[in-house]
Each structure stands twice: as C-alpha cells, then as structure tokens.
Design a protein around this motif. Structure first.
Motif, short mmCIF file in Angstrom:
data_model
loop_
_atom_site.label_atom_id
_atom_site.label_comp_id
_atom_site.label_asym_id
_atom_site.label_seq_id
_atom_site.Cartn_x
_atom_site.Cartn_y
_atom_site.Cartn_z
N LEU A 17 47.39 3.99 -61.26
CA LEU A 17 48.55 3.48 -61.99
C LEU A 17 49.81 3.56 -61.15
N THR A 18 49.97 4.64 -60.41
CA THR A 18 51.19 4.81 -59.61
C THR A 18 51.20 3.89 -58.40
N THR A 28 49.74 1.08 -58.01
CA THR A 28 49.87 -0.34 -58.39
C THR A 28 51.23 -0.66 -59.01
N GLY A 29 52.08 0.35 -59.13
CA GLY A 29 53.42 0.14 -59.68
C GLY A 29 53.47 -0.02 -61.18
N LEU A 30 52.40 0.31 -61.87
CA LEU A 30 52.34 0.15 -63.32
C LEU A 30 52.69 1.42 -64.08
N VAL A 31 52.89 2.50 -63.39
CA VAL A 31 53.05 3.79 -64.07
C VAL A 31 54.33 3.84 -64.90
N GLU A 32 54.21 4.39 -66.09
CA GLU A 32 55.34 4.67 -66.96
C GLU A 32 55.25 6.14 -67.38
N HIS A 91 52.32 7.28 -69.38
CA HIS A 91 51.07 7.45 -68.63
C HIS A 91 50.96 8.88 -68.10
#
Length: 454
Positions: free
Chosen positions: A123-124, A126-130, A133
């Motif tokens: 997740l981190t 790929t730049g999708l982390v929030e 998460h």
C-alpha cells in the motif's frame, strides 16, 4: 503445582509470595551461557534479524502517521490500536498458550505478522496508503501479538530449561535492544532516501529468519512442559494464582502504570524530535538508537546477575521516572539525547527484572497465563495511555507530557515498594551501615537494632 517437566523452576511455596524474589541471593552467570544450547541459539539468531525489522517498522510507522496527520494524538491512536487486542484478549491468549504446543503456535503467529507487514508495504510503495490503512495494520499486528507474545515468553523455558532461564530472558532483551541500535538507523536512512514502504517490506521479509529457526529446531532437545488440559475456569484460575501472590501481583501493577503513562516513547520522542527540536526522522531515530545503547547495557548486566530482586525493580522504576522528568526539562537537543542512554538502561532493568522474577516465581502449568497477564497489563495499557498522553502532549506541550509520565512512574514505584515491603514483613530502617548513613528495608525484628543511638 505442576509435577511435569520444568516444575523445578518454580520456588518453594511462600505464604506471602515475596520471600524468594526479595531475598534470594544473587548467582553469577556466564553472560552468554544459554547460547551453548542449539535450539536456543537458533531462536536467538532468528530473533536478531526479525527484531531489526520490527524496529524499522516501528520508526517508519510512527513517522508515516505523523507525516500524514501532523498529530501526536494520531501516533498515540496507532499505538493504542496495536496494543488494544492485548488489553481485550490477552488473558484468553494466555489460556490458549498453556494448552497449545509453543513451536507450531509461533510458526502461525510469525507468519501472520509477516503477511501484515508486506500488505502495508504494498500500500505504501504504490502510493495508496491512508491513515486508516495503518490503523488496520496496527490492529492486525496486535491480534497476532495476543498469542505470539506469551508463546514466545514461555517458550524460552522449553528451549533452555530452568537452569538457564534467567540468562536466556536477559539475552532475549539484549537481542531486542541491540536490534534497536540498527533498526532505527536503517529506518531513518530508508525514510529519507527511498521512503517508508521499503522499511515495511524489509520487516515482512525479516520473518523468514525466525520461521527458519523454528523449523530447524530438534524437538527431542526441548524441555517439555505439562500443558494445561482444556477445561472450565482456567482464566479465573490464573487470576486467582496471581492475586494470591504479592511478588507476582504488585510488579504487574507497577509495569501497568509505567506501560500506560511512562513508556509511550513513540508519542514522546516523536514530539520532541518534531515540535521541540524541529528535527526530522533522523533525529527521532537517533533518540531511539541512544536509548538502545543504554538498554543493551542494562540487558547484558542483567545476564550476568543472579536471581532478580524486586528491590532492584523498585529502585530502577523510581530512577526511570526521575530521568524522564530531567529529560523533559532539557534545554538543548544534545542534553536530551545524552539522557536517553541512562533512561534506556533503567527501563531495560525494569523490563528484565519484572520478566525474570515473574517467570522464576511461577509454576510452569500457569506460566502462559501469568505472562499473558503481564503482557496484557504492560502492553495493553497503551490503548488507554497513548491517546491520553498524546492529547496532553498536543495540548500542553511535549515537556509537560514527558514530565507527567515520569512523575506517575516515580509515585507508583514508591507506593508499590512500600506495599511489597509490608507484604514481605519488612520495615524502613534508618541508621548506619559500615560507617555510612543507611536507609533500607529490613525484617521487622531488626529495625530497633539498626536505629541510630540516642
């Protein structure tokens, strides 16, 4: 009392449960004697690699949350979620550990923790982390820890037997804190160089080492402990066992206060690095590394000591609180950084002394439940304390938050020290010892003999 293999590690019955822990004479050990045992050596080496990854993830996780939110309270919430399962389910984890074989249990829990770290890494990277998460990943790690922690703690006695338990527990602590010297430094380089995701990924891969060590162990060389049969009332049995022994109950209460309010280093140190000294992840990593220098020293000293004494626990807890207050008042970054070394030493003395005294004073048949209660109170206090100290730190400043934690630690240590002394039939004696003023706890019938002459 259990009559199975390993029962010899439990002391003789004591109506107060304090005589052995308070008054047992110290025994000198070779610092690395337990490493001569092959199974423990495999366990130790696997943990070296995994612990480095764990410290990398801790630093990366705290800094990522702070970067995404700018809030110490959010760091506290992350810490709380990671330890909330221990607070809610820790005792049930201990019941399971007393019923199950430790090595297969650890293979499952360590694999689950590896997969959680790898998912967060994906997740981190790929730049999708929030932030949510990270909250979910922290909660998942906490759920695995409910069983993993008491299983690892109690598995040590099966690896080395009662004769080497003190030494092995101390070396485990030295192992964990030695990794703290490397993990934060590597995490700082990764965060500033390529990003936090790589720290999460390397932590996930680091679990290959302990899993391999567990699979290579020789089952015939383990020291089997009689497992508790499935039955009703085992949770209450464990609680009654602890409640009836002051030498178990009050150290657990003490580390509960310290774990809840004084050991919240992710909140305190990240706030000092960012808000007080206006540093970056490298400064935060440096604080953790310097604490580790002291912690390793404390753990190695414990490996050479004999039976842990509760008097040492009380003194170390009071010193810990005093050092936190001193650090909170530090005017310069370098002064604060230097205090991290002795702070790490006394914090490790508290941890090792508590862990060892509990294991040495507990019957093997209930050791999983006792260690689960200890870990539940110590780690499970974070869900209560971390948001509170995070709010205090955000509202009143890092210095006030850190000093408050130290004050609570000192007060709890002083009160519980008096309770343990009373339970052990001791009284405070003020007098002279070898020509010097002396303030110490002695049996009641010796107080008058040690009192100063009129």
């Amino acid at each position: 009392m259990s009559t199975g293999s390993g029962a010899a590690s439990a002391p003789a019955p004591d109506p107060y449960g304090t005589r052995t822990a308070l008054d047992a004479p110290a025994r000198k050990n070779s610092m690395f004697s337990s490493l001569r045992i092959r199974n423990y050596r495999l366990f130790f080496l696997g943990q070296v690699v995994s612990n480095i990854g764990t410290w990398m993830q801790r630093i990366a996780q705290d800094w990522l949350v702070l970067s995404l939110t700018g809030s110490s309270a959010a760091v506290g919430i992350t810490t709380a979620l990671q330890f909330l399962p221990m607070l809610l389910f820790g005792l049930y984890g201990g019941v399971l550990v007393d019923r199950l074989r430790k090595r297969p249990t650890l293979l499952v829990t360590q694999s689950a923790m590896a997969l959680t770290s790898i998912a967060l890494a994906v997740l981190t990277l790929t730049g999708l982390v929030e932030v949510w998460h990270i909250y979910v990943a922290a909660l998942a790690l906490g759920l695995a820890t409910v069983v993993d922690n008491p299983a690892r703690q109690s598995f040590v006695s099966e690896l080395v037997g009662p004769g080497q338990l003190q030494n092995a527990v101390s070396l485990n602590s030295a192992n964990f804190q030695s990794a703290r010297l490397v993990g934060p430094a590597v995490a700082g380089l990764l965060i500033t160089g390529v990003g936090t995701g790589w720290a999460f990924l390397l932590n996930g891969l680091s679990f290959v080492a302990p899993l391999t060590g567990l699979m290579l162990m020789r089952t015939r060389e383990l020291h089997p402990v009689e497992r508790a049969p499935r039955g009703k009332g085992q949770l209450r049995e464990g609680l009654r066992y602890v409640a009836g022994r002051p030498a178990l109950l009050w150290p657990i209460v003490l580390v509960g206060f310290m774990g809840t309010f004084a050991f919240n280093f992710p909140v305190y140190l990240s706030a000092f690095a960012d808000d007080v000294f206006h540093g970056d992840a490298g400064v935060y990593s440096m604080f953790n590394t310097l604490m580790a220098v002291g912690s390793v020293s404390g753990a190695l000293l414990a490996a050479r000591r004999g039976t842990a004494r509760l008097r040492l626990l009380i003194v170390a807890a009071m010193a810990f609180g005093a050092l936190e207050i001193l650090a909170a008042a530090s005017p310069e970054l370098w002064v604060f950084a230097l205090i991290m070394v002795p702070l790490g030493l006394v914090s490790m003395t508290v941890n090792v002394t508590t862990n060892t005294s509990l294991q040495m004073s507990t019957d093997p048949s209930v050791r999983g439940r006792v260690m689960a209660l200890y870990m539940m109170v110590f780690l499970g206090g974070a869900p209560v304390g971390a948001p509170i100290v995070g709010w205090v730190t955000d509202t009143y400043g890092a210095r006030v938050g850190f000093a408050a934690g130290g004050g609570i630690a000192m007060t709890a240590a002083a009160v519980i020290g008096l309770v343990l002394a009373r339970a052990g039939g001791l009284r405070l004696a003020v007098g002279w010892h070898h020509g010097h003023p002396s303030i110490r706890f002695v049996p009641r019938d010796r107080v008058k003999a040690l009192a100063p002459a009129a």
